[in-house]
Design an enzyme around this catalytic site. Structure first.
Site, mmCIF file in Angstrom:
data_model
loop_
_atom_site.group_PDB
_atom_site.id
_atom_site.type_symbol
_atom_site.label_atom_id
_atom_site.label_comp_id
_atom_site.label_asym_id
_atom_site.label_seq_id
_atom_site.Cartn_x
_atom_site.Cartn_y
_atom_site.Cartn_z
ATOM 1 N N SER A 1 45.372 46.090 34.065
ATOM 2 C CA SER A 1 45.037 46.789 33.128
ATOM 3 C C SER A 1 46.231 46.639 31.987
ATOM 4 O O SER A 1 45.785 47.211 30.916
ATOM 5 C CB SER A 1 45.137 48.361 33.641
ATOM 6 O OG SER A 1 43.861 48.454 34.579
ATOM 7 N N LYS B 1 44.733 45.761 28.902
ATOM 8 C CA LYS B 1 43.786 46.826 27.850
ATOM 9 C C LYS B 1 44.473 46.934 26.396
ATOM 10 O O LYS B 1 43.710 46.732 25.588
ATOM 11 C CB LYS B 1 43.679 48.346 28.836
ATOM 12 C CG LYS B 1 42.871 47.888 30.024
ATOM 13 C CD LYS B 1 42.839 49.300 30.689
ATOM 14 C CE LYS B 1 41.892 49.162 32.071
ATOM 15 N NZ LYS B 1 42.109 50.248 33.018
ATOM 16 N N TYR C 1 35.831 40.868 30.941
ATOM 17 C CA TYR C 1 36.752 41.961 31.358
ATOM 18 C C TYR C 1 37.346 41.585 32.764
ATOM 19 O O TYR C 1 38.774 41.746 32.888
ATOM 20 C CB TYR C 1 36.196 43.196 31.626
ATOM 21 C CG TYR C 1 37.047 44.481 32.087
ATOM 22 C CD1 TYR C 1 38.060 45.039 31.399
ATOM 23 C CD2 TYR C 1 36.725 44.999 33.651
ATOM 24 C CE1 TYR C 1 38.940 46.042 32.153
ATOM 25 C CE2 TYR C 1 37.659 45.772 34.184
ATOM 26 C CZ TYR C 1 38.673 46.322 33.406
ATOM 27 O OH TYR C 1 39.547 47.185 33.947
ATOM 28 N N TYR D 1 47.746 56.798 32.400
ATOM 29 C CA TYR D 1 46.547 57.839 32.883
ATOM 30 C C TYR D 1 47.097 59.084 33.194
ATOM 31 O O TYR D 1 47.578 59.782 32.416
ATOM 32 C CB TYR D 1 46.043 56.976 34.439
ATOM 33 C CG TYR D 1 45.765 55.452 34.116
ATOM 34 C CD1 TYR D 1 44.958 55.349 33.425
ATOM 35 C CD2 TYR D 1 46.405 54.798 34.761
ATOM 36 C CE1 TYR D 1 44.495 53.772 33.172
ATOM 37 C CE2 TYR D 1 46.327 53.259 34.705
ATOM 38 C CZ TYR D 1 45.243 52.743 33.817
ATOM 39 O OH TYR D 1 45.031 51.681 33.826
ATOM 40 N N VAL E 1 47.200 47.679 38.279
ATOM 41 C CA VAL E 1 47.251 47.263 39.774
ATOM 42 C C VAL E 1 47.950 46.290 40.128
ATOM 43 O O VAL E 1 48.054 46.123 41.743
ATOM 44 C CB VAL E 1 45.785 47.723 40.286
ATOM 45 C CG1 VAL E 1 45.559 49.145 40.096
ATOM 46 C CG2 VAL E 1 45.001 46.761 39.959
HETATM 47 O O1 DON Z 1 39.239 47.383 36.385
HETATM 48 C C1 DON Z 1 39.876 47.352 37.596
HETATM 49 O O2 DON Z 1 39.438 47.989 38.479
HETATM 50 C C2 DON Z 1 41.083 46.329 37.668
HETATM 51 N N1 DON Z 1 40.642 45.148 37.592
HETATM 52 C C3 DON Z 1 41.983 46.896 36.930
HETATM 53 C C4 DON Z 1 42.498 48.090 37.060
HETATM 54 C C5 DON Z 1 43.842 48.381 36.752
HETATM 55 O O3 DON Z 1 44.996 47.786 36.714
HETATM 56 C C6 DON Z 1 43.975 49.855 36.899
HETATM 57 N N2 DON Z 1 45.777 50.326 36.621
HETATM 58 N N3 DON Z 1 46.545 50.703 36.978
#
Ligand code: DON
Length: 427
Positions: A64, A67, A189, A241, A259
């Site tokens: 993320s 983003k 994405y 978040y 993540v």
């Molecule tokens: O969209 C997703 O589920 C993951 N590839 C990325 C999410 C993410 O890193 C959320 N952040 N903490």
């Protein structure tokens, strides 16, 4: 000294190394299988000097943290009005993967949650997913100052398991937010989440934002300052978040987590931070990463609402009064980044003098972090066989009641300091 800053980072990292709370992301095997102990901390000054502590060369996926960068690219490619028509700038207070849009506008609430991030991908111009992704990867690479690449295994797993993101993309299509094929947008994405970075890459990307879009390593302008300001604003209000309020209060830096275990944090005008440690809390933020950023902010005075009154450059002048005696004249409000610059310059040049005279007569205000660094400078210089004198008539660095502890090295005027150096046989 550069050594002193290194020591701060090593200590702050060491303070958290026993922290083993949290769990690895487990939704795909590639993230579940990483070494949970990996722990890297990198800090880039706004002129591109990078300090590193721990596993700063370990690559992990950006997830993320991609983003804000794709959002910035969308803003710079199609302009703010066109982006605003599709993505809001309001904190959602929701989890990152919430299947939601704003009640009234029916657009994603912001670009830091998945819905807004997927919408941002769709706004990057490109005739095919490949073209869109190439543009995104080139942009991330320009921010990092090196060619980044994708982790194919993570990408394929993200794609295979991404049903929730698929639900979000199809929902956005039904609300008219996404044009074109939602699966094409999702493919890009998933690829952008799978780009590999190190904590040092993140620090460099953060420093590029700290410099208003100019990469201090390459000297190239990557994006304009207005786009960076907008991006940082959204990071402040939405970057962590549903933990954003706590983060802004305690850390006070625009930031983004992923993540994969990374956190990027930006102190505008001053520095960029990248941290890696893959155990996550319930919100998907790196447990050690959050703690390290809290400590850095508290111990080095990095909260972005701690603002110096003057932005003029810290080092007013550097000159030799006679051979072996070099004067560093400092001015303005002195915070961590300014002190770091002064100390690094003095250390870099230490082969060229016997006595460094630090003249803080023109310093208006100073915080504890900068004060500690300037007093610590003496120890580093004496260890290198040099002497350090301080001209501090108003007790900015060494208060009047502590002056006796620093007898013979703190002076009221530059002339007194220079005389003392000469009496000891230098100059
Ligand atoms: O969209 C997703 O589920 C993951 N590839 C990325 C999410 C993410 O890193 C959320 N952040 N903490």
């Amino acid at each position: 000294m550069a050594d002193l800053v290194q020591h701060y980072l090593d200590r702050i990292r060491a303070e958290q190394i026993e922290l083993r709370d949290g769990t690895l992301a487990s939704y795909i095997p590639e993230l579940a299988d990483v070494d949970p102990e990996g722990f890297g901390l990198s800090l880039s000054s706004s002129d591109g000097y990078v300090y590193e502590s721990g596993d700063t060369a370990v690559e992990f996926t950006i997830q993320s943290i991609s983003k804000p960068f794709t959002y910035a690219l969308a803003l710079s490619q199609i302009g703010q009005d066109a982006v605003d028509a599709r993505i809001g700038v309001e904190p959602s207070g929701e989890a990152f993967n919430e299947i939601s849009v704003d009640d009234v506008t029916k657009t994603p609430k912001n670009a830091m949650i998945n819905a807004g991030a997927i919408a941002a991908v769709s706004l990057i111009p490109g005739a095919s997913p490949d073209e869109r992704f190439d543009r995104i990867l080139a942009f991330y690479s320009a921010c990092a100052g090196r060619r980044l690449d994708i982790d194919m295994d993570v990408y394929l797993s993200e794609k295979e398991t991404g049903n929730r993101n698929r639900a979000i993309a199809y929902m956005l299509t039904s609300f008219g937010v996404l044009d074109g094929d939602p699966d094409d947008v999702l493919d890009v994405y998933f690829r952008q989440c799978s780009v590999k970075v190190t904590s040092t890459d993140l620090a460099r990307m953060a420093a590029t934002l700290a410099r208003g879009g100019l990469n201090p390593l390459t000297g190239r302008r990557v994006v304009d300052a207005g786009v960076v300001r907008r991006t940082l604003s959204v990071m402040v209000t939405c970057g962590m978040y549903d933990a954003t309020g706590d983060w802004v209060s305690a850390v006070g830096m625009p930031a983004k987590s992923g993540v994969g275990g990374g956190i990027v944090a930006v102190l505008p005008g001053q520095l960029g931070i990248g941290v890696y440690s893959p155990r996550l809390d319930s919100r998907g933020n790196s447990v050690r990463g959050v703690q390290v950023c809290r400590s850095l902010s508290a111990q080095l005075g990095l909260h972005f609402l701690t603002v110096g009154r003057e932005s003029s450059s810290t080092l007013r002048a550097v000159f030799d009064v006679s051979p072996g005696i070099r004067v560093y004249e400092v001015q303005g409000d002195l915070l961590f980044a300014g002190a770091e610059q002064v100390l690094r310059t003095a250390e870099h040049e230490r082969g060229e003098y016997d006595v460094a005279v630090l003249d803080v007569t023109r310093v208006d205000d100073i915080n504890d972090a900068a004060r500690g660094m300037l007093t610590g400078m003496r120890a580093s210089l004496t260890a290198a066989g040099k002497e350090a004198y301080l001209v501090d008539p108003d007790g900015r660095v060494v208060p009047a009641d502590r002056r006796d502890d620093y007898d013979a090295i703190v002076f009221r005027t530059l002339d007194e300091a220079v005389d003392a150096a000469r009496q000891s046989g230098i100059g």
